[in-house]
Design a protein around this motif. Sequence first.
Motif, mmCIF file in Angstrom:
data_model
loop_
_atom_site.group_PDB
_atom_site.id
_atom_site.type_symbol
_atom_site.label_atom_id
_atom_site.label_comp_id
_atom_site.label_asym_id
_atom_site.label_seq_id
_atom_site.Cartn_x
_atom_site.Cartn_y
_atom_site.Cartn_z
ATOM 1 N N PRO A 191 19.036 -16.844 -7.894
ATOM 2 C CA PRO A 191 20.319 -17.438 -7.829
ATOM 3 C C PRO A 191 20.380 -18.535 -8.807
ATOM 4 N N GLU A 192 19.277 -18.959 -9.244
ATOM 5 C CA GLU A 192 19.197 -20.045 -10.298
ATOM 6 C C GLU A 192 19.015 -19.693 -11.746
ATOM 7 N N LEU A 193 18.782 -18.462 -11.667
ATOM 8 C CA LEU A 193 18.483 -17.867 -13.137
ATOM 9 C C LEU A 193 19.514 -17.823 -14.068
ATOM 10 N N PRO A 194 20.730 -17.579 -13.940
ATOM 11 C CA PRO A 194 22.072 -17.826 -14.743
ATOM 12 C C PRO A 194 21.910 -19.148 -15.342
ATOM 13 N N ASN A 195 21.562 -20.146 -14.728
ATOM 14 C CA ASN A 195 21.883 -21.716 -15.178
ATOM 15 C C ASN A 195 20.530 -21.946 -16.084
ATOM 16 N N ALA A 196 19.324 -21.291 -15.671
ATOM 17 C CA ALA A 196 18.220 -21.429 -16.271
ATOM 18 C C ALA A 196 18.332 -20.772 -17.745
ATOM 19 N N LEU A 197 18.967 -19.880 -17.635
ATOM 20 C CA LEU A 197 19.052 -18.957 -18.897
ATOM 21 C C LEU A 197 20.088 -19.814 -19.855
ATOM 22 N N ASN A 198 21.192 -20.320 -19.257
ATOM 23 C CA ASN A 198 22.359 -20.791 -19.945
ATOM 24 C C ASN A 198 21.695 -22.264 -20.581
ATOM 25 N N GLN A 199 20.675 -23.001 -19.764
ATOM 26 C CA GLN A 199 20.101 -24.276 -20.453
ATOM 27 C C GLN A 199 19.079 -24.226 -21.329
ATOM 28 N N GLY A 200 18.602 -22.860 -21.322
ATOM 29 C CA GLY A 200 17.363 -22.487 -22.264
ATOM 30 C C GLY A 200 16.068 -22.826 -21.739
ATOM 31 N N VAL A 201 15.934 -23.036 -20.289
ATOM 32 C CA VAL A 201 14.840 -23.384 -19.698
ATOM 33 C C VAL A 201 13.895 -22.281 -20.064
#
Length: 323
Positions: A191-201
């Motif tokens: 569930p946290e993956l899209p945000n991690a991809l968006n932020q470049g984590v």
Amino acid sequence: MLRTLMTAAVAAVLSSGVAWGQDVTLRLAHFAAETHPGHLAAKAFADAVKERTGGKIAVELFPANQLGSPPEQLEQTVLGAVEMNLPTQGGLDKYSKAFGTVMTPFAFESYEHAHAVLDGPFMEWAAPKLEEHGLVMLSNWEYGFRNITNSKHPINKPGDVSGLKLRTPPELQIVAALEGLGASTTQIAFPELPNALNQGVVDGQENPIGVIYHFKLNDFQEHLALTRHVYNSMVHVINKDVFDGLTAEQQTILREESQKAGNMMRAAVIAQEEEELAKLEQAGMKITRPDLKPFAALMGPARERVAEYSGADNMTMFLSFLK
């Protein structure tokens, strides 16, 4: 040991002498999106079971991790709090290491090869092992071959993976495959993956085509490489005490309709992959189809890690099924 920790609700029904063969609701939890073939197959299963049992068994569906993360849902099924689940082999191998062998990198040549092995000698060998942990294996469903996406550059050869920081689920087999190609890996809850991809984590991730498409990961990733590095599938399981409480006829219905639903999902996933790839490409994703032999040639250390995790004897048995 976990089977002795049965929930109070299940224990009360079994000890009261009330047969599960009377009217009962079975909850089925899984991680697929509501638009994914996995959930559509689950709905078909629920409808068929209701019809064939004359409404005596109702199946209530909880898609998209509504009842917790995949490991939490599976544990609830082991304990009897949620009667049915659709984990992958990567979840089941926490209970029976035999299932850890399925995700050996580049083990299967095709969907047909995977299905023949998993439905045949593997299921005959592994299903009884799972019952020791309180789960009855009804049938194999689908998930698919896993592929790499990233935001940096196209992947055409193994060296293109080297240096990428990729999100993986916690399964050792996937971690070993990507690290064997030179990537660094990190575990992030889906569930946290899209945000991690968006932020470049992280630079990228890996998943079957259907997951990439249905969860719109192309919104955050420019490049998709069809690496097909690991195959896994959903596996339909039910709590053993619950299953044993059903009539023989109802058990047969569950097994038959589970297999039909799994076959439906398989056909849908395979049929939709090319269509989904075309739509991803139309949306701007750049797709490469590298020669996989050089990738597979680097998997010696990864396979050793999988064998160590799953057990040498289990790996030897699994490899014998691939021939």
